[in-house]
Design a protein around this motif. Structure first.
Motif, mmCIF file in Angstrom:
data_model
loop_
_atom_site.group_PDB
_atom_site.id
_atom_site.type_symbol
_atom_site.label_atom_id
_atom_site.label_comp_id
_atom_site.label_asym_id
_atom_site.label_seq_id
_atom_site.Cartn_x
_atom_site.Cartn_y
_atom_site.Cartn_z
ATOM 1 N N VAL A 18 39.667 27.708 41.618
ATOM 2 C CA VAL A 18 40.193 28.614 42.644
ATOM 3 C C VAL A 18 41.709 28.745 42.509
ATOM 4 C CG1 VAL A 18 40.513 28.951 45.127
ATOM 5 C CG2 VAL A 18 38.301 28.176 44.247
ATOM 6 N N PRO B 14 36.618 31.587 38.549
ATOM 7 C CA PRO B 14 37.947 32.180 38.773
ATOM 8 C C PRO B 14 38.002 33.660 38.407
ATOM 9 C CG PRO B 14 38.160 30.060 37.703
ATOM 10 C CD PRO B 14 36.701 30.385 37.708
ATOM 11 N N ILE C 162 36.640 35.687 41.232
ATOM 12 C CA ILE C 162 37.638 35.796 42.310
ATOM 13 C C ILE C 162 38.729 36.796 41.926
ATOM 14 C CG2 ILE C 162 39.370 34.545 43.659
ATOM 15 C CD1 ILE C 162 37.659 32.035 43.310
#
Length: 740
Positions: free
Chosen positions: A213, A270, A273
């Protein structure tokens, strides 16, 4: 050497009981000391980041970009930028929280926030909060890796009192988000490493996922975040190499589970995201805006028309228009004054009518006949009901003086390699002057295939290159140097031989003679056509990388990476000519130089250890070598990965590009300071010399604090200094204002 070996081994095997003092030295410090140390660091961070955060109450340096982007988000009008959207969305979200409408566009440095009712303090508070949080995150990283309170405090205070980090954490910029994301990545991976021998437990998964993250936040803020990926990637490869050893007892299936866990948590998750923030970006920016011209026609068709689009009109022949330069936002202009016969450098001009570009109040410019141009066709059968298309050849008649725009093979006033623009009054068909007054209008949207595209020209929206047919130069202007008194301080207009440069783009801005009964005044909304998200994302990625690679022009405050570690130069962020105040962006020289010293000491220690071991002289114990090569080695690799790649980049580079490397070097410095204050010899009693460590930490911290306060008037821009005081601070290669 055998005797030396025996001697060393004998001492190492000696079973001496450690003294009571030694046992105390090795004992881990109580938890309350860590909390106290972290609270001290947080208090200092709050002071340095929030003090005078409302000053100056004017636009500072790159606030012109990122404040403007926040306004576009709030108005939902599409814009183009080189950086991913995460940090910009955070800034816009803060504006939304305080109820701001985004009307102010942060056009110029020194524009006043107060008179324009801009919630700039809220924007800056967002950066300050992130700057403050970075400090305890660094402290906890050091604590997680087993370092003492002194080492943890020293690492965090290097960044806490660094003038460059402070400035970047007090303004509407992306760097506070970037640096916090880098710090969080280092912290999460450090926490994950503590569970290395407990794979696939809940905490192992939590910290591995949080590392991913954090990495997504880095790469979603700026693309230099890929360097943080390199850092973690090297550490992961080292760890996987460790688990691949058959002596660890893992089957290939078990090893593949380790590999896939890291692959999903650190790359796939990731990336999802990262894509999410672009999805939000496109969802918010659903209206046509200033970024349209960078995008394809298909992309533009997916946007709702903005008020700008509603004001856009089809341009016909014989329309009287204003012509606006995209980059400088100046309007094409002429007047009866002539170019001087001889310029200051001795060159001869045509001594004919000046053509310039001017800025000012749009209403006044629209009413000024000297800034109005009539579009004249080259064929008599063309009427005022016929639209103009890109690739058409036209003449531009100056309304104020009744002449025609012309370019010819005479050097321009300021750029001797460019052609002069002037006005001719020769009406004779196919005469030399007639041929020199012909211009082809080219569609200037990005993409090699667009330049020959035939497209109806509309005001405000269709980007154009105005190409001189006879000599094939593109009409151009610039505001980095203005014409002298004879040119009224206007911008020079000239013919640029590099016709494809992005700075050659103009717009037909407004039709002056449009009657109320003209059917073009009737607005017909366009039909919005959906475009797949991934297709939008791919198109934008290509353009972002393309334009990023084009940032190769010189800049007065650009610097090369070799100047960064010693903070040799910086950037002028803001200056107040009335009160002689300024903000100059540079690092805390004490901290920067200390980091370089520690990096050099580390290289010396590694070299000495390798040479001694080649001669079978074992000096350091295993725990010390693990600290040196694994923990400190991880930080050192992180610093290298965030620093050395900039030597390979051809784009503009500035000191702020070094701050992630500086942050990692601060973690490294605290660790190495403790290392050199520890008895690491193979034949000694292990333990930290806490008095020595505390003394050095105190001395170095006082140096950091002293430089911070000495340079504070120029970091905060709140105190006017006398020229002699400015010169005292003009150290190394810094170029400060008001030194005379």
């Amino acid at each position: 050497m055998s005797s030396v070996k025996k001697k060393v081994v004998k001492k190492a095997d000696t079973k001496e009981a450690p003294t009571k003092e030694a046992v105390v030295v090795q004992k881990r410090e109580p938890e309350y000391k860590y909390w106290l140390g972290m609270l001290i660091a947080i208090a200092f961070a709050i002071y340095t980041r929030f003090t005078l955060i409302s000053h100056p109450n004017k636009v500072v340096f790159d606030e012109v970009h990122f404040g403007k982007f926040a306004s576009y988000y709030l108005e939902r009008t599409y814009f183009f930028d080189l950086h991913p959207p995460f940090a910009k969305l955070l800034i816009a979200f803060m504006g939304w929280l305080v109820g701001y409408d985004g009307k102010f566009k942060f056009e110029n440095i020194n524009d006043d926030y107060i008179t324009n009712n801009v919630p700039y303090v809220a924007y800056r508070v967002l950066s300050a909060i992130q700057g403050v949080v970075t400090i305890p995150v660094m402290f906890q990283t050091m604590k997680t890796l087993g370092y003492s309170v002194d080492a943890s405090l020293f690492s965090s205070l290097i960044v806490c009192f660094d003038n460059a980090h402070i400035i970047d954490s007090r303004l509407i910029l992306l760097d506070a988000t970037l640096n916090l994301s880098v710090a969080l990545t280092m912290f999460c991976y450090a926490k994950f490493s503590t569970y290395r021998l407990k794979p696939f437990t809940s905490k192992w998964w939590i910290w591995l996922t949080l590392t991913g993250v954090s990495l997504s936040c880095v790469i979603s803020t700026k693309y230099v975040g890929v360097l943080t990926y390199v850092t973690i990637g090297i550490a992961v490869l080292h760890e996987l190499w460790f688990w691949l050893d058959y002596k660890k007892g893992l089957t290939l299936y078990d090893f593949s589970k380790h590999f896939m866990a890291r692959f999903f948590s650190l790359i796939i998750f990731p990336f999802i995201i990262y894509l999410f923030w672009f999805y939000v970006h496109f969802s918010v920016l659903n209206k046509s805006g200033p970024g349209d011209t960078f995008m394809s026609a298909e992309f533009q068709d997916s946007l709702v028309e903005s008020p700008l689009a509603r004001d856009s009109k089809i341009v016909n022949y014989f329309d009287i228009i204003t012509i606006k330069h995209k980059e400088t936002e100046a309007f094409l202009h002429s007047h009866l004054d002539k170019y001087p016969l001889r310029y200051e450098d001795g060159r001869i001009s045509s001594n004919t009518q000046q053509v310039t570009a001017i800025k000012g109040n749009e209403t006044e410019i629209y009413d000024d006949v000297n800034s109005q141009w009539e579009i004249i066709p080259i064929k008599s059968e063309y009427t005022n009901e016929m639209a103009i298309f890109t690739n058409d050849i036209i003449r531009l008649r100056h309304v104020g003086t009744k002449g025609y725009l012309l370019s010819h093979d005479v050097a321009s006033p300021l750029k001797s390699t460019n052609e002069e623009f002037t006005i001719t009054y020769d009406e004779e068909l196919y005469s030399k002057a007639f041929n020199e007054s012909l211009f082809r209008i080219r569609y200037a949207a990005p993409g090699a295939s667009n330049q020959n595209k035939r497209k109806a020209v509309t005001t405000k929206q269709i980007p154009l290159r105005i190409i001189h047919v006879d000599t094939v130069v593109s009409m151009w202007t610039h505001d980095d140097e203005l014409l002298p008194e004879w040119g009224h301080g206007h911008q020079e207009v000239s013919g640029n031989k590099k016709i494809k440069e992005s700075s050659n783009v103009w717009y037909f801005d407004k039709i002056i003679n449009l009657s109320e009964t003209d059917p073009r005044n009737k607005y017909v909304p366009k039909q919005v056509k959906p475009m797949p998200f991934l297709k939008k994302w791919w198109e934008l990625q290509f353009l972002m990388f393309h334009h990023n690679n084009k940032l190769t022009s010189s800049h007065p405050f650009a610097s090369q990476p070799d100047a960064w570690p010693l903070a040799l130069s910086g950037v002028s962020f803001w200056n107040d000519n009335v009160n002689k105040r300024q903000i100059y962006f540079t690092g805390n020289v004490v901290g920067f130089w200390l980091e370089v010293c520690f990096l050099a000491v580390f290289c010396g220690l590694i070299l000495a250890d390798q040479i001694s071991r080649r001669r079978n002289v074992l000096l350091m114990n295993d725990k010390a070598r693990s600290r040196l090569y694994n923990t400190l080695g991880f930080f050192f690799i992180g610093w290298c990965a965030h620093y050395f790649p900039f030597f390979l980049m051809g784009r503009q580079k500035f000191l702020h590009h070094y701050l992630p490397a500086h942050l990692i070097a601060a973690l490294f410095s605290g660790g190495l300071l403790e290392f050199v204050c520890t008895n690491n010899r193979i034949d000694g009693v292990p333990g930290i010399d806490r008095k020595k460590l505390t003394f050095l930490t105190t001395v170095f911290t006082l140096g950091l604090v002293a430089f911070f306060f000495w340079f504070k008037p120029i970091s905060y821009g709140d105190v006017p200094l006398a020229p002699s005081e400015v010169r005292q601070r003009q150290i190394l290669d810094m170029k400060l204002h008001y030194a005379k």
